[in-house]
Design a protein around this motif. Sequence first.
Motif, short mmCIF file in Angstrom:
data_model
loop_
_atom_site.label_atom_id
_atom_site.label_comp_id
_atom_site.label_asym_id
_atom_site.label_seq_id
_atom_site.Cartn_x
_atom_site.Cartn_y
_atom_site.Cartn_z
N UNK A 6 4.24 -12.11 -3.39
CA UNK A 6 2.99 -11.97 -4.15
C UNK A 6 2.22 -10.73 -3.71
N UNK A 7 2.14 -10.53 -2.39
CA UNK A 7 1.40 -9.38 -1.86
C UNK A 7 2.07 -8.08 -2.26
N UNK A 8 3.40 -8.00 -2.14
CA UNK A 8 4.11 -6.79 -2.55
C UNK A 8 3.86 -6.51 -4.03
N UNK A 9 3.93 -7.55 -4.85
CA UNK A 9 3.73 -7.38 -6.29
C UNK A 9 2.29 -6.97 -6.63
N UNK A 10 1.32 -7.28 -5.78
CA UNK A 10 -0.05 -6.83 -6.03
C UNK A 10 -0.12 -5.30 -6.13
N UNK A 11 0.71 -4.62 -5.34
CA UNK A 11 0.69 -3.16 -5.36
C UNK A 11 1.78 -2.54 -6.21
N UNK A 12 2.82 -3.32 -6.50
CA UNK A 12 3.96 -2.81 -7.27
C UNK A 12 4.33 -3.86 -8.32
N UNK A 13 3.51 -4.00 -9.35
CA UNK A 13 3.70 -5.12 -10.28
C UNK A 13 4.99 -5.09 -11.08
N UNK A 14 5.58 -3.89 -11.28
CA UNK A 14 6.76 -3.83 -12.15
C UNK A 14 7.93 -3.07 -11.55
N UNK A 15 7.81 -2.58 -10.33
CA UNK A 15 8.92 -1.83 -9.71
C UNK A 15 10.10 -2.77 -9.46
N UNK A 16 11.33 -2.27 -9.58
CA UNK A 16 12.47 -3.09 -9.18
C UNK A 16 12.30 -3.58 -7.74
N UNK A 58 0.80 -1.22 0.00
CA UNK A 58 0.00 0.00 0.00
C UNK A 58 0.83 1.27 0.00
N UNK A 59 2.16 1.18 0.14
CA UNK A 59 3.00 2.36 0.24
C UNK A 59 3.59 2.70 -1.12
N UNK A 60 3.33 3.91 -1.64
CA UNK A 60 3.89 4.29 -2.94
C UNK A 60 5.42 4.26 -2.90
N UNK A 61 6.03 3.69 -3.92
CA UNK A 61 7.49 3.59 -3.97
C UNK A 61 7.92 3.29 -5.40
N UNK A 62 9.14 3.68 -5.71
CA UNK A 62 9.74 3.39 -7.01
C UNK A 62 10.68 2.19 -6.95
N UNK A 63 11.29 1.97 -5.78
CA UNK A 63 12.26 0.92 -5.58
C UNK A 63 11.91 0.21 -4.28
N UNK A 64 12.00 -1.12 -4.25
CA UNK A 64 11.60 -1.86 -3.06
C UNK A 64 12.64 -2.94 -2.78
N UNK A 65 13.02 -3.05 -1.52
CA UNK A 65 13.93 -4.13 -1.11
C UNK A 65 13.40 -4.78 0.16
N UNK A 66 13.64 -6.08 0.24
CA UNK A 66 13.19 -6.89 1.38
C UNK A 66 14.39 -7.71 1.83
N UNK A 67 14.83 -7.47 3.06
CA UNK A 67 15.99 -8.18 3.61
C UNK A 67 15.51 -9.04 4.77
N UNK A 68 15.51 -10.35 4.58
CA UNK A 68 14.93 -11.25 5.58
C UNK A 68 15.87 -12.41 5.87
N UNK A 69 15.69 -12.99 7.04
CA UNK A 69 16.42 -14.20 7.40
C UNK A 69 16.82 -14.28 8.85
N UNK A 70 17.54 -13.27 9.34
CA UNK A 70 18.11 -13.38 10.68
C UNK A 70 17.03 -13.48 11.75
N UNK A 71 15.95 -12.71 11.61
CA UNK A 71 14.90 -12.77 12.64
C UNK A 71 14.16 -14.09 12.63
N UNK A 72 14.06 -14.71 11.46
CA UNK A 72 13.42 -16.02 11.40
C UNK A 72 14.20 -17.05 12.21
N UNK A 73 15.53 -16.92 12.20
CA UNK A 73 16.37 -17.81 12.99
C UNK A 73 16.37 -17.39 14.45
N UNK A 74 16.53 -16.09 14.71
CA UNK A 74 16.52 -15.59 16.10
C UNK A 74 15.31 -16.10 16.87
N UNK A 75 14.16 -15.98 16.23
CA UNK A 75 12.90 -16.32 16.90
C UNK A 75 12.56 -17.80 16.79
#
Length: 393
Positions: free
Chosen positions: A261-271, A227-244
């Motif tokens: 999939x959910x991110x792409x619903x709002x940003x179908x073609x953004x990097x 839902x947040x307007x943006x031109x560029x999107x990055x998702x950095x995941x992993x460490x918290x999944x192990x921590x918890x």
Amino acid sequence: MSNGDLRNTTPVTAELLRGALELEHTARGVLPHRIPSWARARGADAQLAMAETQPSGVRLKFRSRATAVELDTVPTKRVYAGLPPRPDGVYELLVDGSPAGRGRVGGGDTLTVDMTTGATENRPGEVGTLGFTGLPARAKDVEIWLPHDETTELVALRTDAPVEPVVETGRRVWLHHGSSISHGSDAAGPTSTWPAFAATTAGVELINLGLGGGALLDPFTARTLRETPADLISVKVGINLVNADLMRRRALAPAVHGFLDTVRDGHPSAPLLVVSPVHCPIHEDTPGPSFPDFTELGGGKPRFRAAGDPAERENGKLTLNVIREELERIVRQRAVHDPNLHYLDGRELYGAADFEELPLPDQLHPDAAAHRRIGERFHRLVLTADGPFADRS
């Protein structure tokens, strides 16, 4: 300069703020949130509630001829039972994009946390004031970056000349989500977290949804990104999944696919860039959970240890290497039909050799020098001419 000279009091509104997704009106002022209320209602987690109110990447930005600025705030000071007091949060002033001052605000509310039980106690405090003087007497853009790791209510903005909102034109918006490393744990200040450093170097507008302990593939976080307007999107995941010790390998791939999939619903073609964890020796091949070890303090803070057993990988427990394998496979699979989806191995930002030179003081979080290195590398690998976020307009 006395308060009598600061005749212009300007309400703090969304027009003057960057990096916040919502403003809550409180009895004393306004509280910036980095996760909106509808999403917060879906995650009854005290750690997330604390992290999203810590305004990493949030800054006041206005245009003015003012030579003096005062900001009244109510910070929330965190006190961890049995540990030395934390330093007050840092505010940083930029004038036309260049550093022009730093300051701290004393007083405020106090949140006492028992890390062994999770129990908390809140004690209300007084309003504090931050002041900057000697600014150039010309029209200029003024930014005040709020402490990245200290919840901050904004009470009043005073200046000795009128202010007006800055209308951005042509600057791309970078929306980033990650863990406490992205949030800025142990960075020197709000403009020195690695995402802020990379963003200011590249001249892009940052919305930092790095959430200490909160990069857990939560559906409401994915919807927030959507839902947040943006031109560029990055998702950095992993460490918290192990921590918890949150999930097993069977659940990881569907959760990542659903999140993307959910991110792409709002940003179908953004990097869209998926970043795997940086090097962290205690969890490279050892599952979580992680626990603070109070028997060995580094810089007055507990060191963390991995409580899992490497043999548990056979039963599907997650380690950083397992997560990297899965993330790379998922992105490679999806990229066949999504050419704007990219993968970056987090060890390219901070790897084993970096750990030897700039070790993680508490075994989990990079220090100030490592934040800068990560920011420099992200800028070079991602935001420059050959990177997935390069400006090709």
